[in-house]
Design a protein around this motif. Structure first.
Motif, PDB file in Angstrom:
ATOM      1  N   THR A 122     -14.502  16.191   6.755  1.00 33.19           N
ATOM      2  CA  THR A 122     -15.032  14.854   7.077  1.00 33.19           C
ATOM      3  C   THR A 122     -15.267  14.677   8.572  1.00 33.19           C
ATOM      4  O   THR A 122     -16.157  13.952   8.979  1.00 33.19           O
ATOM      5  N   ASP A 123     -14.408  15.250   9.416  1.00 30.84           N
ATOM      6  CA  ASP A 123     -14.433  14.999  10.867  1.00 30.84           C
ATOM      7  C   ASP A 123     -14.390  13.511  11.212  1.00 30.84           C
ATOM      8  O   ASP A 123     -15.029  13.070  12.178  1.00 30.84           O
ATOM      9  N   VAL A 124     -13.663  12.715  10.450  1.00 33.60           N
ATOM     10  CA  VAL A 124     -13.381  11.345  10.917  1.00 33.60           C
ATOM     11  C   VAL A 124     -12.714  11.460  12.283  1.00 33.60           C
ATOM     12  O   VAL A 124     -11.907  12.360  12.518  1.00 33.60           O
ATOM     13  N   THR A 148     -10.514  24.571  16.925  1.00 34.95           N
ATOM     14  CA  THR A 148     -11.207  24.038  18.094  1.00 34.95           C
ATOM     15  C   THR A 148     -12.630  23.669  17.682  1.00 34.95           C
ATOM     16  O   THR A 148     -12.991  23.781  16.509  1.00 34.95           O
ATOM     17  N   HIS A 149     -13.406  23.158  18.634  1.00 35.48           N
ATOM     18  CA  HIS A 149     -14.789  22.784  18.363  1.00 35.48           C
ATOM     19  C   HIS A 149     -15.730  23.804  18.986  1.00 35.48           C
ATOM     20  O   HIS A 149     -15.443  24.367  20.040  1.00 35.48           O
ATOM     21  N   MET A 150     -16.904  23.970  18.350  1.00 32.78           N
ATOM     22  CA  MET A 150     -17.809  25.048  18.778  1.00 32.78           C
ATOM     23  C   MET A 150     -19.263  24.710  18.457  1.00 32.78           C
ATOM     24  O   MET A 150     -19.578  24.424  17.302  1.00 32.78           O
ATOM     25  N   SER A 151     -20.135  24.739  19.462  1.00 30.57           N
ATOM     26  CA  SER A 151     -21.591  24.615  19.250  1.00 30.57           C
ATOM     27  C   SER A 151     -21.972  23.488  18.309  1.00 30.57           C
ATOM     28  O   SER A 151     -22.642  23.683  17.303  1.00 30.57           O
ATOM     29  N   GLU A 152     -21.560  22.279  18.716  1.00 30.53           N
ATOM     30  CA  GLU A 152     -21.870  21.096  17.914  1.00 30.53           C
ATOM     31  C   GLU A 152     -23.146  20.432  18.431  1.00 30.53           C
ATOM     32  O   GLU A 152     -23.948  19.925  17.653  1.00 30.53           O
ATOM     33  N   ASN A 153     -23.309  20.478  19.747  1.00 31.00           N
ATOM     34  CA  ASN A 153     -24.316  19.644  20.403  1.00 31.00           C
ATOM     35  C   ASN A 153     -24.902  20.440  21.575  1.00 31.00           C
ATOM     36  O   ASN A 153     -24.179  21.169  22.261  1.00 31.00           O
ATOM     37  N   PRO A 167      -6.376  23.739  20.948  1.00 31.81           N
ATOM     38  CA  PRO A 167      -7.125  23.427  22.178  1.00 31.81           C
ATOM     39  C   PRO A 167      -8.392  22.679  21.757  1.00 31.81           C
ATOM     40  O   PRO A 167      -9.139  23.177  20.925  1.00 31.81           O
ATOM     41  N   ARG A 168      -8.647  21.497  22.303  1.00 33.51           N
ATOM     42  CA  ARG A 168      -9.735  20.653  21.773  1.00 33.51           C
ATOM     43  C   ARG A 168     -11.085  21.367  21.776  1.00 33.51           C
ATOM     44  O   ARG A 168     -11.743  21.480  20.764  1.00 33.51           O
ATOM     45  N   PHE A 169     -11.521  21.812  22.935  1.00 29.11           N
ATOM     46  CA  PHE A 169     -12.688  22.698  23.084  1.00 29.11           C
ATOM     47  C   PHE A 169     -12.763  23.168  24.535  1.00 29.11           C
ATOM     48  O   PHE A 169     -11.990  22.709  25.391  1.00 29.11           O
ATOM     49  N   ILE A 227     -10.150  16.899  10.632  1.00 27.43           N
ATOM     50  CA  ILE A 227     -10.122  15.436  10.758  1.00 27.43           C
ATOM     51  C   ILE A 227      -9.216  15.061  11.920  1.00 27.43           C
ATOM     52  O   ILE A 227      -8.247  15.762  12.218  1.00 27.43           O
ATOM     53  N   HIS A 228      -9.575  13.952  12.583  1.00 19.94           N
ATOM     54  CA  HIS A 228      -8.837  13.529  13.780  1.00 19.94           C
ATOM     55  C   HIS A 228      -7.958  12.323  13.479  1.00 19.94           C
ATOM     56  O   HIS A 228      -8.473  11.218  13.249  1.00 19.94           O
ATOM     57  N   LEU A 229      -6.663  12.516  13.540  1.00 23.29           N
ATOM     58  CA  LEU A 229      -5.696  11.427  13.335  1.00 23.29           C
ATOM     59  C   LEU A 229      -5.926  10.223  14.255  1.00 23.29           C
ATOM     60  O   LEU A 229      -5.910   9.081  13.787  1.00 23.29           O
ATOM     61  N   PRO A 230      -6.150  10.408  15.565  1.00 20.98           N
ATOM     62  CA  PRO A 230      -6.237   9.225  16.433  1.00 20.98           C
ATOM     63  C   PRO A 230      -7.639   8.633  16.520  1.00 20.98           C
ATOM     64  O   PRO A 230      -7.965   7.943  17.483  1.00 20.98           O
ATOM     65  N   GLN A 231      -8.474   8.891  15.497  1.00 19.84           N
ATOM     66  CA  GLN A 231      -9.841   8.360  15.548  1.00 19.84           C
ATOM     67  C   GLN A 231     -10.141   7.399  14.405  1.00 19.84           C
ATOM     68  O   GLN A 231     -11.310   7.168  14.063  1.00 19.84           O
ATOM     69  N   THR A 232      -9.073   6.801  13.828  1.00 19.08           N
ATOM     70  CA  THR A 232      -9.291   5.887  12.697  1.00 19.08           C
ATOM     71  C   THR A 232     -10.027   4.622  13.139  1.00 19.08           C
ATOM     72  O   THR A 232     -10.638   3.947  12.323  1.00 19.08           O
ATOM     73  N   GLN A 261     -24.352  10.166  21.496  1.00 21.10           N
ATOM     74  CA  GLN A 261     -24.138  11.537  21.037  1.00 21.10           C
ATOM     75  C   GLN A 261     -22.853  12.061  21.658  1.00 21.10           C
ATOM     76  O   GLN A 261     -22.208  11.380  22.458  1.00 21.10           O
ATOM     77  N   LEU A 262     -22.487  13.281  21.256  1.00 24.44           N
ATOM     78  CA  LEU A 262     -21.132  13.798  21.477  1.00 24.44           C
ATOM     79  C   LEU A 262     -20.482  13.492  22.828  1.00 24.44           C
ATOM     80  O   LEU A 262     -19.417  12.871  22.879  1.00 24.44           O
ATOM     81  N   MET A 263     -21.090  13.931  23.935  1.00 24.51           N
ATOM     82  CA  MET A 263     -20.393  13.857  25.218  1.00 24.51           C
ATOM     83  C   MET A 263     -20.145  12.405  25.645  1.00 24.51           C
ATOM     84  O   MET A 263     -19.066  12.064  26.132  1.00 24.51           O
ATOM     85  N   GLU A 264     -21.125  11.562  25.420  1.00 21.57           N
ATOM     86  CA  GLU A 264     -20.973  10.138  25.746  1.00 21.57           C
ATOM     87  C   GLU A 264     -20.017   9.464  24.757  1.00 21.57           C
ATOM     88  O   GLU A 264     -19.191   8.621  25.137  1.00 21.57           O
ATOM     89  N   TRP A 265     -20.127   9.860  23.502  1.00 23.08           N
ATOM     90  CA  TRP A 265     -19.275   9.308  22.431  1.00 23.08           C
ATOM     91  C   TRP A 265     -17.793   9.591  22.725  1.00 23.08           C
ATOM     92  O   TRP A 265     -16.940   8.722  22.550  1.00 23.08           O
ATOM     93  N   LEU A 266     -17.512  10.785  23.225  1.00 17.62           N
ATOM     94  CA  LEU A 266     -16.125  11.119  23.576  1.00 17.62           C
ATOM     95  C   LEU A 266     -15.615  10.207  24.689  1.00 17.62           C
ATOM     96  O   LEU A 266     -14.532   9.630  24.602  1.00 17.62           O
TER      97      LEU A 266
HETATM   98  N1  GUN Z   1     -15.707  17.986  20.346  1.00 21.39           N
HETATM   99  C1  GUN Z   1     -14.594  17.836  21.094  1.00 21.39           C
HETATM  100  N2  GUN Z   1     -13.830  16.838  20.638  1.00 21.39           N
HETATM  101  C2  GUN Z   1     -14.461  16.334  19.583  1.00 21.39           C
HETATM  102  C3  GUN Z   1     -14.148  15.274  18.683  1.00 21.39           C
HETATM  103  O1  GUN Z   1     -13.137  14.579  18.785  1.00 21.39           O
HETATM  104  N3  GUN Z   1     -15.065  15.047  17.690  1.00 21.39           N
HETATM  105  C4  GUN Z   1     -16.186  15.784  17.550  1.00 21.39           C
HETATM  106  N4  GUN Z   1     -17.008  15.528  16.543  1.00 21.39           N
HETATM  107  N5  GUN Z   1     -16.488  16.774  18.383  1.00 21.39           N
HETATM  108  C5  GUN Z   1     -15.638  17.044  19.382  1.00 21.39           C
END
Ligand code: GUN
Ligand code: ZN
Length: 435
Positions: A325-327, A233-238, A205-207, A80-85, A94-99
């Motif tokens: 949850t990945d909030v 870290t994050h891996m193969s989400e999108n 490390p974020r990803f 879960i991400h603290l600074p994403q409330t 989707q992911l890259m644009e959402w970030l």
């Molecule tokens: N991949 C890198 N950073 C993030 C993030 O903050 N959320 C999600 N869902 N995927 C990520």
């Protein structure tokens, strides 16, 4: 200091001791129809039938009777991400644009210490309201913000794993550290906070996309130098993420191999998402004991894909799985809602998530995945008294549905995970104290 006086919770008690094979696996858990949990010094000292109550009573001993509600171990959220409330419910990307569009701008605000303190208070309040007593947390890049989080968690007495996120490229200037400063700040946070009471520091490390090779190298050093810390870290989400990561590390054999090359895999490594894994990557996850973290509400909301739960868990090279949850990619702080969406994703893949398996996952199995099996996740003498009380009659619709459930525990659990959320959490106890 934990309370040294004895207190007793009475109710229906459920605790898992191993992975349920499927529906009806009565050997996977202990269930007391009318039981007591005896608590002292923040820990469970006994779990008995209520018939034994008299023997534990005495002057100053409080008894809280939760009637026919269910007492369980507190839920554990493994990503879960603290600074994403204030990122939750961000439209249309989707992911890259959402970030870029929503997430990074929101995380920038954590440079302000007062904002970070208020954010930490809200975040922990919200977790506890949802029955989550432990979480594995991504902070922002700011060292002060994660320190504010640990201070708040220490005040609450919660067991938390958290890390200062490291990013040294492909993010706004105000969110970047460097390979050196990320290493230095993480080391300082570990020195100040790792295993200070119930606080634990995670190398974060974020990803691969937001870390240079030098930063992943430094992450490997942090992992080697601090073998007791988790790494996340994050891996193969999108699919676009995978393409971008591979383009940034063309000399590596694939996405997972980037992390593997820098020594980031292992039994203390939590890899968020793992939706689009290749067979050789699954084999490598298995061989290294790395954990794949299933984030159902996020995977649906950001449109990332359908996690192959059984393919990972039951394939020729079984992979350890955690649930989260990945909030704020995720849309709910509720682990119950996360289980509900996990069930639906598995339905779409022709797989089944039994209620027993879901509740085991949210408690015992998630504790195991984060290396805390001897501390939390079960209701057993010696473990922390991080407990929740669940009410399957919490809303009119749930109460109405429950009229058709006649004493079947699994059916009740399935109603709870399908229809329940924070409203179904009647009480939360942290180290024996009601919060
Ligand atoms: N991949 C890198 N950073 C993030 C993030 O903050 N959320 C999600 N869902 N995927 C990520
Ligand atoms: Zn995430």
């Amino acid at each position: 200091m934990p309370d040294q006086t004895r207190s007793i919770l009475r109710g229906r008690i459920l605790s898992f001791h191993r992975r349920p094979d499927g529906p009806g696996d009565a050997g996977s858990h202990r269930y007391l129809e009318d039981g007591i949990v005896v608590v002292k010094g923040g820990r469970v000292t006994a779990v008995e039938d209520a018939g034994a109550l008299q023997g534990f009573q005495g002057p100053g001993v409080s008894v809280e009777d939760h009637g026919d509600k269910l007492i369980l171990p507190g839920f554990i959220d493994t990503h879960i991400h603290l600074p994403q409330t204030q990122v939750i419910a961000s439209y249309g990307a989707q992911l890259m644009e959402w970030l870029q569009k929503y997430t990074f701008p929101s995380e920038l605000r954590y440079a302000d210490r007062a904002f970070a303190e208020a954010g930490a208070r809200f975040f922990i309040d919200e977790l506890l309201r949802n029955g989550t007593t432990t979480a594995v947390v991504y902070g922002s890049v700011h060292r002060e913000a994660i320190e504010a989080f640990f201070e708040e968690s220490e005040r609450r007495g919660t067991l938390m794993h958290a890390g200062k996120t490291m990013m040294d490229r492909n993010a706004p200037e105000g969110l970047l550290d460097t390979a050196e400063s990320g290493y230095r700040d993480t080391t300082a946070v570990i020195k100040a906070w790792h295993r200070r009471g119930r606080q634990r520091v995670v190398v974060t490390p974020r990803f691969a996309i937001t870390s240079t090779p030098a930063q992943l190298e430094a992450s490997g050093a942090l992992k080697r130098e601090n073998p007791d810390c988790l790494l996340q870290t994050h891996m193969s989400e999108n699919l676009k993420e995978i393409e971008t990561a591979r383009a940034l590390y063309p000399e590596r054999a694939g996405y997972l191999d980037i992390y593997d090359y820098y020594g980031l895999l292992g039994p203390k490594t939590l890899l968020g998402h793992c939706i689009h894994l290749r067979e050789d990557e699954i084999a490598r996850m298995h061989a290294t004991g790395s954990v794949a973290v299933f984030c159902p509400t996020s995977n649906l909301f950001i449109g990332s894909g359908l996690f192959d739960h059984d393919g990972l868990e039951r394939g020729p090279a079984p992979v350890r799985i955690a649930l989260a949850t990945d909030v704020g990619g995720g849309t709910s702080y509720s682990m119950l809602q996360s289980a509900a969406e996990a069930y639906k994703i598995m339905q779409l893949r022709g797989q089944k998530l039994s209620a027993l398996q879901a509740f085991d996952q949210m408690t015992r199995a998630n504790a195991e995945a984060i290396g805390e099996a001897t501390e939390i996740g079960r209701i057993e003498p010696g473990l922390a008294a991080d407990l929740i009380v669940l009410d399957a009659h919490a809303t009119p619709a749930m109460a109405h549905r429950m009229e058709a459930v006649r004493g079947d525990l699994e059916e009740e659990l399935f109603v709870l995970m399908t229809m329940g959320d924070d409203r179904a959490v009647a009480a939360t106890y942290v180290a024996g104290r009601r919060v």
